[in-house]
Design a protein around this motif. Structure first.
Motif, PDB file in Angstrom:
ATOM      1  N   GLN A 248       0.803  -1.048   0.186  1.00 51.13           N
ATOM      2  CA  GLN A 248      -0.032  -0.261  -0.044  1.00 51.13           C
ATOM      3  C   GLN A 248       0.901   1.270  -0.106  1.00 51.13           C
ATOM      4  N   ASP A 249       0.403   2.279   1.045  1.00 57.20           N
ATOM      5  CA  ASP A 249       1.238   3.610   0.773  1.00 57.20           C
ATOM      6  C   ASP A 249       2.277   3.609   1.924  1.00 57.20           C
ATOM      7  N   SER A 250       2.351   2.260   2.695  1.00 59.78           N
ATOM      8  CA  SER A 250       3.158   2.387   3.906  1.00 59.78           C
ATOM      9  C   SER A 250       4.664   2.564   3.818  1.00 59.78           C
ATOM     10  N   PHE A 251       5.350   2.111   2.956  1.00 58.14           N
ATOM     11  CA  PHE A 251       6.852   2.510   2.609  1.00 58.14           C
ATOM     12  C   PHE A 251       6.899   3.760   1.882  1.00 58.14           C
ATOM     13  N   GLY A 252       5.895   4.376   1.161  1.00 64.14           N
ATOM     14  CA  GLY A 252       5.775   5.521   0.676  1.00 64.14           C
ATOM     15  C   GLY A 252       5.806   6.535   1.710  1.00 64.14           C
ATOM     16  N   LEU A 253       5.060   6.324   2.789  1.00 64.01           N
ATOM     17  CA  LEU A 253       5.061   6.996   3.933  1.00 64.01           C
ATOM     18  C   LEU A 253       6.205   7.241   4.847  1.00 64.01           C
ATOM     19  N   LYS A 254       6.575   6.013   4.973  1.00 59.47           N
ATOM     20  CA  LYS A 254       7.881   5.888   5.854  1.00 59.47           C
ATOM     21  C   LYS A 254       9.094   6.542   5.174  1.00 59.47           C
ATOM     22  N   TRP A 255       9.339   6.318   4.137  1.00 57.58           N
ATOM     23  CA  TRP A 255      10.602   6.829   3.536  1.00 57.58           C
ATOM     24  C   TRP A 255      10.572   8.194   2.717  1.00 57.58           C
ATOM     25  N   GLY A 256       9.335   8.544   2.710  1.00 52.88           N
ATOM     26  CA  GLY A 256       8.788   9.831   1.968  1.00 52.88           C
ATOM     27  C   GLY A 256       9.128   9.784   0.358  1.00 52.88           C
ATOM     28  N   LEU A 257       8.417   8.648  -0.228  1.00 54.79           N
ATOM     29  CA  LEU A 257       8.697   8.284  -1.621  1.00 54.79           C
ATOM     30  C   LEU A 257       7.354   9.109  -2.192  1.00 54.79           C
ATOM     31  N   LEU A 259       5.262  10.947  -5.521  1.00 52.46           N
ATOM     32  CA  LEU A 259       5.006  10.838  -7.034  1.00 52.46           C
ATOM     33  C   LEU A 259       5.464  12.079  -7.536  1.00 52.46           C
ATOM     34  N   GLU A 260       5.360  12.503  -8.982  1.00 52.54           N
ATOM     35  CA  GLU A 260       5.512  13.549  -9.522  1.00 52.54           C
ATOM     36  C   GLU A 260       4.621  14.746  -9.178  1.00 52.54           C
ATOM     37  N   ASP A 261       3.193  14.452  -8.731  1.00 48.70           N
ATOM     38  CA  ASP A 261       2.343  15.514  -8.162  1.00 48.70           C
ATOM     39  C   ASP A 261       2.260  15.728  -6.830  1.00 48.70           C
ATOM     40  N   GLY A 262       3.418  14.929  -6.112  1.00 50.07           N
ATOM     41  CA  GLY A 262       3.408  15.300  -4.737  1.00 50.07           C
ATOM     42  C   GLY A 262       2.843  14.235  -4.101  1.00 50.07           C
ATOM     43  N   SER A 263       1.806  13.422  -4.551  1.00 53.64           N
ATOM     44  CA  SER A 263       1.216  12.473  -3.632  1.00 53.64           C
ATOM     45  C   SER A 263       2.055  11.288  -3.185  1.00 53.64           C
ATOM     46  N   VAL A 264       1.754  10.574  -2.118  1.00 55.04           N
ATOM     47  CA  VAL A 264       2.447   9.641  -1.730  1.00 55.04           C
ATOM     48  C   VAL A 264       2.384   8.200  -2.596  1.00 55.04           C
ATOM     49  N   ALA A 265       3.649   7.608  -2.935  1.00 50.19           N
ATOM     50  CA  ALA A 265       3.520   6.539  -3.808  1.00 50.19           C
ATOM     51  C   ALA A 265       3.226   5.432  -3.079  1.00 50.19           C
ATOM     52  N   HIS A 266       2.430   4.204  -3.776  1.00 51.13           N
ATOM     53  CA  HIS A 266       2.300   3.044  -3.394  1.00 51.13           C
ATOM     54  C   HIS A 266       3.580   2.135  -3.961  1.00 51.13           C
ATOM     55  N   THR A 267       3.637   0.965  -3.317  1.00 52.58           N
ATOM     56  CA  THR A 267       4.907   0.272  -3.712  1.00 52.58           C
ATOM     57  C   THR A 267       4.509  -1.237  -3.586  1.00 52.58           C
ATOM     58  N   ALA A 268       5.031  -1.890  -4.582  1.00 46.58           N
ATOM     59  CA  ALA A 268       5.186  -3.300  -4.571  1.00 46.58           C
ATOM     60  C   ALA A 268       6.223  -4.140  -4.790  1.00 46.58           C
ATOM     61  N   CYS A 269       6.367  -5.141  -4.291  1.00 49.08           N
ATOM     62  CA  CYS A 269       7.820  -6.065  -4.794  1.00 49.08           C
ATOM     63  C   CYS A 269       7.360  -7.281  -5.048  1.00 49.08           C
ATOM     64  N   VAL A 270       8.160  -8.042  -6.127  1.00 45.78           N
ATOM     65  CA  VAL A 270       8.234  -9.388  -6.392  1.00 45.78           C
ATOM     66  C   VAL A 270       9.507 -10.022  -6.110  1.00 45.78           C
ATOM     67  N   GLY A 271       9.588 -10.910  -5.573  1.00 46.75           N
ATOM     68  CA  GLY A 271      10.737 -11.716  -5.017  1.00 46.75           C
ATOM     69  C   GLY A 271      10.767 -12.978  -5.547  1.00 46.75           C
ATOM     70  N   PHE A 272      12.171 -13.692  -5.905  1.00 44.93           N
ATOM     71  CA  PHE A 272      12.165 -14.893  -6.502  1.00 44.93           C
ATOM     72  C   PHE A 272      13.457 -15.477  -5.514  1.00 44.93           C
ATOM     73  N   GLY A 273      13.077 -16.625  -4.807  1.00 46.63           N
ATOM     74  CA  GLY A 273      13.894 -17.395  -4.054  1.00 46.63           C
ATOM     75  C   GLY A 273      14.798 -18.145  -4.934  1.00 46.63           C
ATOM     76  N   LEU A 274      16.019 -17.586  -5.313  1.00 42.94           N
ATOM     77  CA  LEU A 274      16.805 -18.165  -6.484  1.00 42.94           C
ATOM     78  C   LEU A 274      17.436 -19.676  -5.966  1.00 42.94           C
ATOM     79  N   GLU A 275      17.745 -19.830  -4.748  1.00 44.41           N
ATOM     80  CA  GLU A 275      18.185 -21.329  -4.073  1.00 44.41           C
ATOM     81  C   GLU A 275      16.750 -22.066  -4.038  1.00 44.41           C
ATOM     82  N   ARG A 276      15.972 -21.523  -3.727  1.00 42.98           N
ATOM     83  CA  ARG A 276      14.637 -22.468  -3.768  1.00 42.98           C
ATOM     84  C   ARG A 276      14.093 -22.885  -5.004  1.00 42.98           C
ATOM     85  N   ILE A 277      14.266 -22.041  -6.182  1.00 44.80           N
ATOM     86  CA  ILE A 277      13.910 -22.532  -7.396  1.00 44.80           C
ATOM     87  C   ILE A 277      14.907 -23.574  -7.949  1.00 44.80           C
TER      88      ILE A 277
END
Ligand code: ATP
Ligand code: ZN
Ligand code: MG
Length: 302
Positions: A248-257, A259-277
């Motif tokens: 959601q916007d939790s990291f955006g709020l925490k880190w001050g991320l 958008l261009e218009d000054g609104s708080v960024a939402h973030t998402a991440c996708v992770g691959f566990g390389l050893e697991r794969i």
């Protein structure tokens, strides 16, 4: 001997993993690394055209930024700090004395400015925040790092030092949730090409303590985390080989991320566990790469 001990033993016997005497801390053979390299190339063929900015951080991060991340509130049991000897010659003498008699020589070690990185994306957010507002197109980043988690286990798929490849997206809610969905679809397609059976399920992180229970419920109820699961050491409890997180916007709020218009960024991440794969491939297709199905070898090595 249970199933998971025997898979680990077979990995040691084949030389794919190298025993160090510590559960979850393994060396890897050239063959094992070759599978990881090939799999990362496959990731590139799926994500390469998106124009992500690549960055590589070492497996340690700035302790002040780690503190600000709030990791110790959520996962104190998993964190690993780096301590060093900072004493005088006299202190050195008592250190050696201590080791000599088998006492705890680590108790006078002093904390350094470095903490082991718990997930590949942790160093990214403050780095991007320092640049100022994100461009109109948002942000898309390609990361890979060794990560540390203090969760020693005989399950070869649960290591203490392992690599995570990640894509991180910053933008509007719609933008980053679309990004996450795209990678869920790609993840399923990639694993299909590799002949691996997958399921996708909502998931939750092991937030610590009683207060953590609420965070678990929140994460589940709001579908903030999904995992792509593949059977490795158990069919009943398949292993998370990819995860798809919407912050959601939790990291955006925490880190001050912003958008261009000054609104708080939402973030998402996708992770691959390389050893697991890699382990899923060895478990499913056998320990000898030469015997893997032709279509799987083709997907990995062309
Ligand atoms: P699990 O539920 O199995 O503990 P996780 O939810 O903690 O996994 P994430 O924090 O989402 O995992 O990390 C991203 C990816 O890193 C996971 O999908 C997994 O593939 C991999 N990973 C996580 N922990 C480990 C570990 N201890 N050893 C190897 N790979 C791991
Ligand atoms: Zn992440
Ligand atoms: Mg975990």
């Amino acid at each position: 001997m249970d199933m998971q001990t025997s898979f680990l033993d077979r990995l040691f016997e084949s030389g794919l993993l190298i025993d160090t005497g510590v559960d979850g801390l393994y060396g890897r053979s050239g063959q094992f690394e070759d599978v990881i390299t090939a799999f990362e190339r496959l990731i590139d063929t799926f994500g390469g055209a998106d124009g992500a900015e690549a960055m590589r951080f070492p497996p340690g991060m700035n302790v002040a930024l780690f503190e600000k991340s709030g990791y110790m509130k959520s996962f104190p049991q998993l964190a690993g700090t780096v301590h060093s000897f900072c004493g005088s010659e006299l202190d050195h003498m008592s250190l050696l004395q201590c080791m000599e008699v088998g006492d705890d020589w680590t108790k006078d070690q002093k904390a350094t400015d470095i903490v082991l990185t718990p997930a590949a994306c942790y160093p990214l957010y403050p780095t991007v925040a320092k640049r100022g507002n994100l461009p109109k197109t948002g942000g898309l980043f390609d990361l890979q790092s060794y990560c540390f988690r203090h969760e020693p286990s005989k399950d070869p798929a649960r290591q203490q030092l392992f690599r995570m490849r990640e894509y991180v997206c910053m933008g509007t809610e719609q933008h980053v949730t679309d990004f996450r969905q795209t990678w869920m679809d790609r993840g399923v397609e990639m694993m299909k090409q590799l002949g691996l059976d997958v399921t996708i399920d909502v998931a939750n992180d092991p937030f610590f303590g009683r207060a953590g229970k609420m965070m678990v419920n929140n994460q589940r109820d709001q579908n903030l985390k999904f995992e792509l699961l593949i059977p490795i050491t158990s069919t009943a409890n398949p292993t998370a080989c990819m995860s798809f997180n919407y912050h959601q916007d939790s990291f955006g709020l925490k880190w001050g991320l912003n958008l261009e218009d000054g609104s708080v960024a939402h973030t998402a991440c996708v992770g691959f566990g390389l050893e697991r794969i890699a382990l899923a491939l060895f478990h499913h297709h056998g320990l000898d790469v030469k015997e893997w199905p032709a279509n799987v070898r083709k997907a990995l090595w062309g």
